[in-house]
Write an enzyme that holds these catalytic residues in place. Structure first.
Site, PDB file in Angstrom:
ATOM      1  N   ILE A  14       0.838  -1.204   0.000  1.00 18.21           N
ATOM      2  CA  ILE A  14       0.000   0.000   0.000  1.00 18.21           C
ATOM      3  C   ILE A  14       0.870   1.250   0.000  1.00 18.21           C
ATOM      4  O   ILE A  14       0.581   2.230  -0.676  1.00 18.21           O
ATOM      5  CB  ILE A  14      -0.971   0.000   1.200  1.00 18.21           C
ATOM      6  CG1 ILE A  14      -1.797  -1.300   1.203  1.00 18.21           C
ATOM      7  CG2 ILE A  14      -1.901   1.204   1.151  1.00 18.21           C
ATOM      8  CD1 ILE A  14      -2.679  -1.481   2.418  1.00 18.21           C
ATOM      9  N   ASP A  61      14.590   1.346  10.554  1.00 16.44           N
ATOM     10  CA  ASP A  61      13.581   0.565  11.270  1.00 16.44           C
ATOM     11  C   ASP A  61      12.755   1.551  12.093  1.00 16.44           C
ATOM     12  O   ASP A  61      13.312   2.370  12.828  1.00 16.44           O
ATOM     13  CB  ASP A  61      14.296  -0.447  12.191  1.00 16.44           C
ATOM     14  CG  ASP A  61      13.319  -1.400  12.859  1.00 16.44           C
ATOM     15  OD1 ASP A  61      12.260  -0.956  13.351  1.00 16.44           O
ATOM     16  OD2 ASP A  61      13.630  -2.600  12.892  1.00 16.44           O
ATOM     17  N   SER A 127      -6.962  -1.269  10.526  1.00 18.04           N
ATOM     18  CA  SER A 127      -7.469  -2.443   9.811  1.00 18.04           C
ATOM     19  C   SER A 127      -8.896  -2.760  10.232  1.00 18.04           C
ATOM     20  O   SER A 127      -9.265  -2.600  11.404  1.00 18.04           O
ATOM     21  CB  SER A 127      -6.567  -3.632  10.150  1.00 18.04           C
ATOM     22  OG  SER A 127      -7.164  -4.841   9.747  1.00 18.04           O
ATOM     23  N   TYR A 151      -2.385  -9.616  15.747  1.00 18.14           N
ATOM     24  CA  TYR A 151      -2.209  -8.570  14.735  1.00 18.14           C
ATOM     25  C   TYR A 151      -3.297  -7.497  14.890  1.00 18.14           C
ATOM     26  O   TYR A 151      -3.012  -6.299  14.968  1.00 18.14           O
ATOM     27  CB  TYR A 151      -2.261  -9.172  13.317  1.00 18.14           C
ATOM     28  CG  TYR A 151      -2.577  -8.152  12.253  1.00 18.14           C
ATOM     29  CD1 TYR A 151      -1.624  -7.212  11.863  1.00 18.14           C
ATOM     30  CD2 TYR A 151      -3.848  -8.082  11.672  1.00 18.14           C
ATOM     31  CE1 TYR A 151      -1.934  -6.239  10.917  1.00 18.14           C
ATOM     32  CE2 TYR A 151      -4.159  -7.117  10.733  1.00 18.14           C
ATOM     33  CZ  TYR A 151      -3.203  -6.204  10.360  1.00 18.14           C
ATOM     34  OH  TYR A 151      -3.512  -5.236   9.438  1.00 18.14           O
ATOM     35  N   LYS A 155      -3.288  -3.298  16.147  1.00 12.37           N
ATOM     36  CA  LYS A 155      -3.862  -2.144  15.436  1.00 12.37           C
ATOM     37  C   LYS A 155      -4.810  -1.368  16.352  1.00 12.37           C
ATOM     38  O   LYS A 155      -4.793  -0.138  16.383  1.00 12.37           O
ATOM     39  CB  LYS A 155      -4.582  -2.618  14.167  1.00 12.37           C
ATOM     40  CG  LYS A 155      -3.635  -3.093  13.077  1.00 12.37           C
ATOM     41  CD  LYS A 155      -2.806  -1.935  12.533  1.00 12.37           C
ATOM     42  CE  LYS A 155      -1.749  -2.373  11.546  1.00 12.37           C
ATOM     43  NZ  LYS A 155      -0.912  -1.265  11.052  1.00 12.37           N
ATOM     44  N   ASN A 181     -10.173  -5.094   2.510  1.00  6.94           N
ATOM     45  CA  ASN A 181      -9.168  -5.989   1.908  1.00  6.94           C
ATOM     46  C   ASN A 181      -8.540  -5.368   0.656  1.00  6.94           C
ATOM     47  O   ASN A 181      -9.088  -5.509  -0.447  1.00  6.94           O
ATOM     48  CB  ASN A 181      -9.805  -7.336   1.560  1.00  6.94           C
ATOM     49  CG  ASN A 181     -10.112  -8.156   2.805  1.00  6.94           C
ATOM     50  OD1 ASN A 181     -10.827  -7.709   3.697  1.00  6.94           O
ATOM     51  ND2 ASN A 181      -9.542  -9.338   2.883  1.00  6.94           N
ATOM     52  N   ARG A 233     -15.809 -10.812   1.614  1.00  5.38           N
ATOM     53  CA  ARG A 233     -14.970  -9.681   2.038  1.00  5.38           C
ATOM     54  C   ARG A 233     -15.264  -8.471   1.167  1.00  5.38           C
ATOM     55  O   ARG A 233     -15.750  -8.604   0.049  1.00  5.38           O
ATOM     56  CB  ARG A 233     -13.471 -10.027   1.887  1.00  5.38           C
ATOM     57  CG  ARG A 233     -12.994 -11.157   2.789  1.00  5.38           C
ATOM     58  CD  ARG A 233     -12.967 -10.746   4.247  1.00  5.38           C
ATOM     59  NE  ARG A 233     -12.434 -11.807   5.097  1.00  5.38           N
ATOM     60  CZ  ARG A 233     -13.158 -12.802   5.605  1.00  5.38           C
ATOM     61  NH1 ARG A 233     -14.452 -12.895   5.349  1.00  5.38           N
ATOM     62  NH2 ARG A 233     -12.596 -13.721   6.371  1.00  5.38           N
ATOM     63  N   ASP A 297     -10.775 -17.428  10.755  1.00  5.26           N
ATOM     64  CA  ASP A 297     -11.492 -16.693   9.709  1.00  5.26           C
ATOM     65  C   ASP A 297     -12.908 -16.376  10.151  1.00  5.26           C
ATOM     66  O   ASP A 297     -13.513 -17.130  10.914  1.00  5.26           O
ATOM     67  CB  ASP A 297     -11.563 -17.522   8.418  1.00  5.26           C
ATOM     68  CG  ASP A 297     -10.419 -17.204   7.471  1.00  5.26           C
ATOM     69  OD1 ASP A 297      -9.643 -16.279   7.763  1.00  5.26           O
ATOM     70  OD2 ASP A 297     -10.306 -17.900   6.436  1.00  5.26           O
TER      71      ASP A 297
HETATM   72  C1  UD1 Z   1      -6.690 -10.821   6.805  1.00  6.04           C
HETATM   73  C2  UD1 Z   1      -6.950 -10.004   8.047  1.00  6.04           C
HETATM   74  C3  UD1 Z   1      -6.762  -8.549   7.733  1.00  6.04           C
HETATM   75  C4  UD1 Z   1      -5.399  -8.296   7.140  1.00  6.04           C
HETATM   76  C5  UD1 Z   1      -5.333  -9.099   5.859  1.00  6.04           C
HETATM   77  C6  UD1 Z   1      -4.007  -8.877   5.171  1.00  6.04           C
HETATM   78  C7  UD1 Z   1      -8.627 -10.733   9.706  1.00  6.04           C
HETATM   79  C8  UD1 Z   1     -10.091 -10.928   9.955  1.00  6.04           C
HETATM   80  N1  UD1 Z   1      -8.318 -10.235   8.490  1.00  6.04           N
HETATM   81  O1  UD1 Z   1      -7.804 -10.586   5.941  1.00  6.04           O
HETATM   82  O2  UD1 Z   1      -6.867  -7.803   8.891  1.00  6.04           O
HETATM   83  O3  UD1 Z   1      -5.253  -6.937   6.859  1.00  6.04           O
HETATM   84  O4  UD1 Z   1      -5.480 -10.477   6.184  1.00  6.04           O
HETATM   85  O5  UD1 Z   1      -2.984  -9.567   5.788  1.00  6.04           O
HETATM   86  O6  UD1 Z   1      -7.812 -10.991  10.537  1.00  6.04           O
HETATM   87  N2  UD1 Z   1      -9.106 -17.548   1.395  1.00  6.04           N
HETATM   88  C9  UD1 Z   1      -9.177 -18.773   0.778  1.00  6.04           C
HETATM   89  N3  UD1 Z   1      -8.025 -19.356   0.334  1.00  6.04           N
HETATM   90  C10 UD1 Z   1      -6.798 -18.774   0.500  1.00  6.04           C
HETATM   91  C11 UD1 Z   1      -6.734 -17.518   1.140  1.00  6.04           C
HETATM   92  C12 UD1 Z   1      -7.907 -16.942   1.595  1.00  6.04           C
HETATM   93  O7  UD1 Z   1     -10.273 -19.351   0.606  1.00  6.04           O
HETATM   94  O8  UD1 Z   1      -5.786 -19.354   0.086  1.00  6.04           O
HETATM   95  C13 UD1 Z   1     -10.349 -16.892   1.837  1.00  6.04           C
HETATM   96  C14 UD1 Z   1     -10.416 -16.603   3.333  1.00  6.04           C
HETATM   97  O9  UD1 Z   1     -10.981 -17.681   4.013  1.00  6.04           O
HETATM   98  C15 UD1 Z   1     -11.312 -15.355   3.344  1.00  6.04           C
HETATM   99  C16 UD1 Z   1     -10.981 -14.642   2.029  1.00  6.04           C
HETATM  100  O10 UD1 Z   1     -10.402 -15.639   1.199  1.00  6.04           O
HETATM  101  O11 UD1 Z   1     -12.670 -15.710   3.312  1.00  6.04           O
HETATM  102  C17 UD1 Z   1     -10.009 -13.501   2.177  1.00  6.04           C
HETATM  103  O12 UD1 Z   1      -8.857 -13.960   2.887  1.00  6.04           O
HETATM  104  P1  UD1 Z   1      -7.517 -13.087   2.997  1.00  6.04           P
HETATM  105  O13 UD1 Z   1      -7.172 -12.530   1.652  1.00  6.04           O
HETATM  106  O14 UD1 Z   1      -6.500 -13.893   3.694  1.00  6.04           O
HETATM  107  O15 UD1 Z   1      -7.939 -11.835   3.867  1.00  6.04           O
HETATM  108  P2  UD1 Z   1      -8.629 -11.758   5.320  1.00  6.04           P
HETATM  109  O16 UD1 Z   1      -8.456 -13.012   6.067  1.00  6.04           O
HETATM  110  O17 UD1 Z   1     -10.003 -11.231   5.125  1.00  6.04           O
END
Ligand code: UD1
Length: 340
Positions: A14, A61, A127, A151, A155, A181, A233, A297
């Site tokens: 970002i 840092d 966040s 994490y 924040k 996201n 999301r 999640d």
């Molecule tokens: C998480 C954190 C967010 C952080 C972000 C970036 C939480 C609730 N959210 O977002 O604060 O800023 O990471 O590091 O703590 N998914 C899959 N397969 C994958 C990866 C993800 O199905 O391989 C799904 C997840 O279950 C979710 C969605 O995709 O439903 C988004 O996941 P992800 O991109 O990891 O973001 P968050 O978990 O929402």
């Protein structure tokens, strides 16, 4: 005199897009980054992408108060955007102390250096994870906070520190932006998201599957209480996040103290919908298979994005198709990410 913005974590995902956005709008930009989770090559990419060069980039840092002091002494900083932090939820559970040290300790060191050098204008990178497992959607800035991992707690803790310092120092002007996201990339394909190792997040993983770097995506659960059962999301284009920061800097003086805003689109997208949109944008299949839910999640997180719209007359403009098209362009132009 153009305004000078110090951007911590300016080489990150970002941060780098925000630097370009600021430079393109006439700001002077000073970067501080220790490249713990970013490539120094990003600075060259910023130079190639933006209409003007960075004023300076310092290998510092953010916890190093003395080194930060030198940066403030070397430049006439008007405002600060603080991105530098660790952001992997899973890792934060494994190494909580490191997360508190970098995220909370780094913010405290920065605030001390700012105050010492008479700088009191800050945009803080928060966040949506501070809301935790939301009961009612969409989430407004008044929704209850209940972070579910270290994490997210770092924040929220930083927001509390900011609240306290704003209480103490009437000259402080702070905006904490709670992003949903962020995904996508700069439309040039020169800047994008380049996670080290196996991506934790959905969009970079999907992009690596589409380009053939990984075999298949694991969909973490299809039994959530959502329309198609997969997690929902609020994906927001990183260029909109960058623009939001640039607009925020222009609104720091609207009022004193701490103000908190969501940065999202207000639209929810499921994992399966994102896969479909990416397939459409890339023309490539995204092989996937449903596996168990990922621990920690939540089912759905969607922003009520109306507060920034009302306060700044600004809204996001880039849709899911643009997020996928731009992420795909970055992936194809940089199949192995930035040079390491
Ligand atoms: C998480 C954190 C967010 C952080 C972000 C970036 C939480 C609730 N959210 O977002 O604060 O800023 O990471 O590091 O703590 N998914 C899959 N397969 C994958 C990866 C993800 O199905 O391989 C799904 C997840 O279950 C979710 C969605 O995709 O439903 C988004 O996941 P992800 O991109 O990891 O973001 P968050 O978990 O929402």
């Amino acid at each position: 005199m153009p305004e000078t913005v110090l951007v911590t974590g300016g080489a990150g995902f970002i941060g780098s897009h925000t630097c370009v956005e600021l430079l393109d709008h006439g700001y002077e930009v000073v970067v501080v980054d220790n490249h713990a989770n970013s490539s120094p090559h990003v600075l060259d990419r910023i130079a190639k992408t933006a209409s003007r060069p960075l004023t300076a980039a310092h290998l510092v840092d953010v916890r190093d108060r003395e080194a930060l002091g030198h940066v403030f002494a070397a430049h006439r900083i008007d405002s600060v955007i603080h991105f530098a932090a660790r952001k992997a939820v899973g890792e934060s559970v494994e190494r909580p102390v490191e997360y508190y040290d970098t995220n909370v300790g780094g913010t405290c060191a920065l605030l001390s250096a700012m105050h010492e050098h008479g700088v009191h204008r800050l945009v803080f990178s928060s966040s949506c994870s501070v809301y935790g497992d939301a009961r009612t959607l969409p989430l407004t800035e008044h929704s209850p906070v209940a972070p579910t991992n270290p994490y997210a707690r770092t924040k929220l803790m930083c927001e509390r520190v900011l609240e306290d310092i704003c209480e103490l120092l009437p000259q402080m002007r702070v905006l904490a932006l709670r992003y949903f996201n962020p995904v996508g990339a700069h439309p040039s394909g020169l800047l994008g998201e380049d996670p080290c190792g196996v991506p934790d997040n959905l969009m970079p993983y999907v992009a690596q599957v589409a380009v053939g770097r990984r075999e298949r995506l694991s969909v973490f659960g299809d039994d959530y209480p959502t329309p198609d059962g997969t997690g929902v999301r609020d994906y927001i284009h990183v260029m909109d996040v960058a623009e939001g920061h640039r607009v925020a800097v222009g609104h720091l003086d609207d009022s004193p103290g701490l103000r908190v805003f969501n940065l999202g689109t207000g639209a929810g997208t499921s994992v399966l919908e994102l896969i479909a949109a990416f397939t459409e944008a890339s023309g490539r299949p995204v092989p996937h298979q449903v596996v168990d839910r990922r621990p920690g999640d939540v089912a759905a997180l969607v922003a009520d994005a109306s507060a920034v719209a009302e306060a700044w007359g600004w809204t996001t403009t880039r849709d899911l198709a643009a997020m996928c098209a731009d992420a795909w362009r970055f992936q194809t132009l940089n199949p192995d990410g930035y040079p390491r």
